[in-house]
Design an enzyme around this catalytic site. Structure first.
Site, PDB file in Angstrom:
ATOM      1  N   GLU A 256       0.883  -1.166   0.000  1.00  0.00           N
ATOM      2  CA  GLU A 256       0.000   0.000   0.000  1.00  0.00           C
ATOM      3  C   GLU A 256       0.913   1.205   0.000  1.00  0.00           C
ATOM      4  OE1 GLU A 256      -3.158  -0.138  -0.253  1.00  0.00           O
ATOM      5  OE2 GLU A 256      -3.432  -2.271   0.099  1.00  0.00           O
ATOM      6  N   CYS A 295      -2.781   8.851   3.505  1.00  0.00           N
ATOM      7  CA  CYS A 295      -2.539   8.279   2.178  1.00  0.00           C
ATOM      8  C   CYS A 295      -3.712   8.536   1.242  1.00  0.00           C
ATOM      9  CB  CYS A 295      -2.279   6.785   2.300  1.00  0.00           C
ATOM     10  SG  CYS A 295      -3.610   5.898   3.101  1.00  0.00           S
TER      11      CYS A 295
HETATM   12  P1  NAP Z   1       8.405   4.826   4.525  1.00  0.00           P
HETATM   13  O1  NAP Z   1       9.569   5.703   4.792  1.00  0.00           O
HETATM   14  O2  NAP Z   1       8.383   4.063   3.264  1.00  0.00           O
HETATM   15  O3  NAP Z   1       8.319   3.854   5.788  1.00  0.00           O
HETATM   16  C1  NAP Z   1       7.248   2.964   5.943  1.00  0.00           C
HETATM   17  C2  NAP Z   1       7.638   1.833   6.855  1.00  0.00           C
HETATM   18  O4  NAP Z   1       8.675   1.072   6.232  1.00  0.00           O
HETATM   19  C3  NAP Z   1       8.204   2.266   8.198  1.00  0.00           C
HETATM   20  O5  NAP Z   1       7.773   1.357   9.172  1.00  0.00           O
HETATM   21  C4  NAP Z   1       9.707   2.155   7.994  1.00  0.00           C
HETATM   22  O6  NAP Z   1      10.400   1.923   9.201  1.00  0.00           O
HETATM   23  C5  NAP Z   1       9.769   0.927   7.123  1.00  0.00           C
HETATM   24  N1  NAP Z   1      10.962   0.819   6.335  1.00  0.00           N
HETATM   25  C6  NAP Z   1      11.602   1.779   5.643  1.00  0.00           C
HETATM   26  N2  NAP Z   1      12.661   1.257   4.991  1.00  0.00           N
HETATM   27  C7  NAP Z   1      12.686  -0.065   5.280  1.00  0.00           C
HETATM   28  C8  NAP Z   1      13.544  -1.139   4.928  1.00  0.00           C
HETATM   29  N3  NAP Z   1      14.580  -0.971   4.112  1.00  0.00           N
HETATM   30  N4  NAP Z   1      13.275  -2.370   5.424  1.00  0.00           N
HETATM   31  C9  NAP Z   1      12.226  -2.572   6.244  1.00  0.00           C
HETATM   32  N5  NAP Z   1      11.384  -1.587   6.623  1.00  0.00           N
HETATM   33  C10 NAP Z   1      11.604  -0.346   6.135  1.00  0.00           C
HETATM   34  O7  NAP Z   1       7.044   5.645   4.555  1.00  0.00           O
HETATM   35  P2  NAP Z   1       6.519   6.663   5.672  1.00  0.00           P
HETATM   36  O8  NAP Z   1       7.285   7.922   5.512  1.00  0.00           O
HETATM   37  O9  NAP Z   1       6.477   6.017   7.010  1.00  0.00           O
HETATM   38  O10 NAP Z   1       5.003   6.851   5.254  1.00  0.00           O
HETATM   39  C11 NAP Z   1       4.584   7.850   4.373  1.00  0.00           C
HETATM   40  C12 NAP Z   1       4.231   7.261   3.028  1.00  0.00           C
HETATM   41  O11 NAP Z   1       3.345   6.171   3.224  1.00  0.00           O
HETATM   42  C13 NAP Z   1       3.490   8.230   2.162  1.00  0.00           C
HETATM   43  O12 NAP Z   1       4.046   8.207   0.893  1.00  0.00           O
HETATM   44  C14 NAP Z   1       2.064   7.695   2.131  1.00  0.00           C
HETATM   45  O13 NAP Z   1       1.369   7.980   0.939  1.00  0.00           O
HETATM   46  C15 NAP Z   1       2.242   6.261   2.331  1.00  0.00           C
HETATM   47  N6  NAP Z   1       1.069   5.655   2.965  1.00  0.00           N
HETATM   48  C16 NAP Z   1       0.278   4.820   2.234  1.00  0.00           C
HETATM   49  C17 NAP Z   1      -0.833   4.251   2.809  1.00  0.00           C
HETATM   50  C18 NAP Z   1      -1.730   3.316   2.034  1.00  0.00           C
HETATM   51  O14 NAP Z   1      -2.564   2.674   2.642  1.00  0.00           O
HETATM   52  N7  NAP Z   1      -1.569   3.193   0.742  1.00  0.00           N
HETATM   53  C19 NAP Z   1      -1.145   4.516   4.142  1.00  0.00           C
HETATM   54  C20 NAP Z   1      -0.322   5.366   4.858  1.00  0.00           C
HETATM   55  C21 NAP Z   1       0.780   5.938   4.254  1.00  0.00           C
HETATM   56  P3  NAP Z   1      11.247   3.089   9.926  1.00  0.00           P
HETATM   57  O15 NAP Z   1      10.287   4.119  10.323  1.00  0.00           O
HETATM   58  O16 NAP Z   1      11.854   2.371  11.074  1.00  0.00           O
HETATM   59  O17 NAP Z   1      12.233   3.574   8.911  1.00  0.00           O
END
Ligand code: NAP
Length: 519
Positions: A256, A295
């Site tokens: 997602e 999101c």
């Molecule tokens: P993110 O930086 O991609 O991080 C998301 C999750 O992934 C966090 O728990 C992060 O952990 C983890 N993560 C990052 N790199 C990783 C890796 N190499 N290996 C394992 N885990 C890893 O995104 P975000 O900044 O938290 O969220 C914002 C984004 O999410 C926005 O673009 C938004 O549109 C999207 N979003 C989408 C939805 C949907 O349902 N489609 C819902 C909510 C948000 P750490 O925090 O420990 O780095």
């Protein structure tokens, strides 16, 4: 300061070394540290697979539904207590915090009820059996059984409660043990939820694990019966999808990701009409709820050229009433962004969009936050931009600014033009359409459907009757094609399918009936 621990192999484990610091994003005061260094992920996965999985699979859907229902009751009883960490660490206003927490417990309650209706079954049977040859004896059909692995749930920073609940409800009900990994920066709320779940002793040993901090070598240890469900940015989604173990073992993955969601005002929606007012309300709510860090938030606002000036004026008037500041204060209606990185990304994102737009409200996000010393906190005010030329404004259709920012895109009022513009973003979680001309609504919905996971048709009949388009409902699927991740969560029983293996069965009819519980 609290030290967040991981919960693996039935025990709380503190990480070695310093770890990341979790802040209050309004005051920048440190609240906690999180660190998973030294956690034995191999043992954690083995415990979940060999202890948690069998214990859950021993239960029927109805019994697992009781567990999900008991989780709902326990967590709902702590609703008020959980609002505090959401405000302190998530930058949520009280209303934002309730949105996350009530959405979470509503999802658990929904799945508890749905699971109860499946009663004593231990697998799902799909449809009627089919005769496969001329002989009336030879029949076939499909059953769905729980996968014998572990479900790893990686959540985004914006919904620590809801993100946990929507994935956990489906996996536990399906019969898979879960490993919950919240985004580190806002993990305080998820951590308190985990403490409550563990203290409640409701779940069988091994059914729940929790990671405070990074995933270490966990993802490289996934196997073919496991599931990886990820919510976050499309770049992280792409990275996780291309992990060696994921590819080599065909780990089932659901992503997602981000989305350039849209609101379309139809040409028939006159200024002041109920559909027009609904549109304004939804755009302003999506720009400001959780400071636009949703999101499903509306990023692109399509308005017929003849209505563009009116919409711009009306949105500006409503946005000027937004009170940005410390969300712990009652008068504040919009809090800060969640992290310093978010603030940097949003500022850079606004500058990027400005290459194709002019700013019509919000002065690039500069704001004097209420109740906070100048320069403190990760604040940005609401920003409304307007595209010079929506057809050539490539940044607007390509770059998600995850904050209180939206862009007005005047169009000629025809469904064909609206669809052509919106299709350019390569897939959306949700689009909303406002008007009362049925033919137009139908044409737009049909045209947008291939590009959207969900479409909200905001006719005047829905005023005061419907949840807004930004609210994800457990009855309907959540997810979108293309850049939105291509995934699918929730949607009633469909939400369980990620965690179940569909198997085709071919047999003589009485044997098949016995196998599928119809005999
Ligand atoms: P993110 O930086 O991609 O991080 C998301 C999750 O992934 C966090 O728990 C992060 O952990 C983890 N993560 C990052 N790199 C990783 C890796 N190499 N290996 C394992 N885990 C890893 O995104 P975000 O900044 O938290 O969220 C914002 C984004 O999410 C926005 O673009 C938004 O549109 C999207 N979003 C989408 C939805 C949907 O349902 N489609 C819902 C909510 C948000 P750490 O925090 O420990 O780095």
């Amino acid at each position: 300061m609290i030290t967040l621990r991981s919960f693996v192999c039935g025990k709380w484990v503190e990480g070695a070394g310093e770890g990341a610091t979790l802040l209050n994003p309004a005051t920048e005061v440190p609240l906690a540290t999180a660190n998973s260094n030294g956690v034995d992920f191999q043992a954690a996965l083995a415990h979940a697979r060999t202890v948690g999985g069998p214990a859950l699979r021993e239960l029927s859907f109805g019994e697992r539904a009781q567990l999900v229902g008991a989780l709902y009751t326990t967590l709902h009883a702590h609703r008020d207590e959980l609002i505090a960490p959401a405000i302190a660490n998530g930058g949520n206003t009280r209303s934002d915090a309730k949105f996350d927490i009530d959405g979470a417990w509503g999802t658990l309650a929904y799945y508890a009820q749905l699971g109860e209706s499946l009663g004593s079954a231990k697998e799902l049977v799909e449809g009627e059996s089919l005769q496969l040859s001329r002989s009336a004896r030879f029949h076939g059909g499909h059953i769905l059984t729980p996968r014998h692995g572990v479900a790893v749930h990686i959540n985004a920073f914006n919904f620590p409660a809801w993100g946990f609940a929507e994935k956990a409800a489906c996996a536990l009900l399906a019969g898979m043990p879960i490993v919950v990994k919240p985004a580190t920066a806002t993990a305080l709320l998820a951590y308190r939820i985990m403490e409550l779940v563990v203290e409640s002793k409701l779940l069988p040993d091994g059914a729940l694990s929790f990671i405070a901090g990074q995933t270490g070598d966990l993802l490289s240890r996934l196997e073919g019966q496991d599931v990886l469900a990820f919510t976050g940015s499309s770049s992280t989604g792409a990275e996780l999808r291309s992990g060696r173990a994921v590819i080599e073992c065909s780990v089932r993955v659901n992503v997602e990701a981000d989305s350039l969601n849209a609101a379309v005002l139809c040409a028939d929606a006159e200024r002041g009409s109920p559909a027009y007012e609904l549109f304004l309300t939804d755009v302003v709510r999506d720009m400001t709820q959780k400071a636009g860090q949703k999101c499903t938030a509306i990023r692109r606002v399509l308005v017929p050229t003849v209505l563009a000036e009116a919409v711009q004026e009306d949105l500006a008037e409503r946005l000027s009433a937004v009170k940005v500041g410390d969300p712990a204060r009652d008068e504040v209606t919009m809090g800060p962004l969640a992290t310093a990185q978010q603030l940097a990304d949003v500022r850079a994102g606004i500058a990027h969009l400005r290459t194709d737009t002019e700013s019509v409200f919000g002065d690039g996000g500069a704001v004097s936050a209420i109740g906070v010393p100048t320069g403190r906190g990760f604040f940005v005010g609401p920003v409304l931009l307007r595209a010079h030329d929506p057809a050539t404004a490539s940044t607007v259709h390509a770059h998600e600014v995850f904050g209180p920012v939206a862009t007005l895109l005047p169009y000629d009022g025809t469904p064909r033009s609206a669809v052509a513009l919106l299709a350019r973003s390569g897939g959306m979680l949700v689009s909303s359409i406002y008007g009362d001309a049925r033919e137009t609504l139908v044409e737009l919905a049909r045209g947008l459907a291939p590009y959207c996971g969900r479409i909200f048709l905001g006719s005047s009949k829905l005023v005061g009757q419907a949840s807004p388009p930004g609210t994800v409902l457990p009855q309907l699927i959540h997810g979108g094609p293309g850049r939105a991740g291509g995934g699918q969560e929730l949607g009633g029983l469909q939400g369980l399918h990620l965690y179940l293996q569909r198997t085709a069965l071919q047999a003589d009819k009485p044997l098949l009936d016995q196998l599928t519980g119809r005999g």
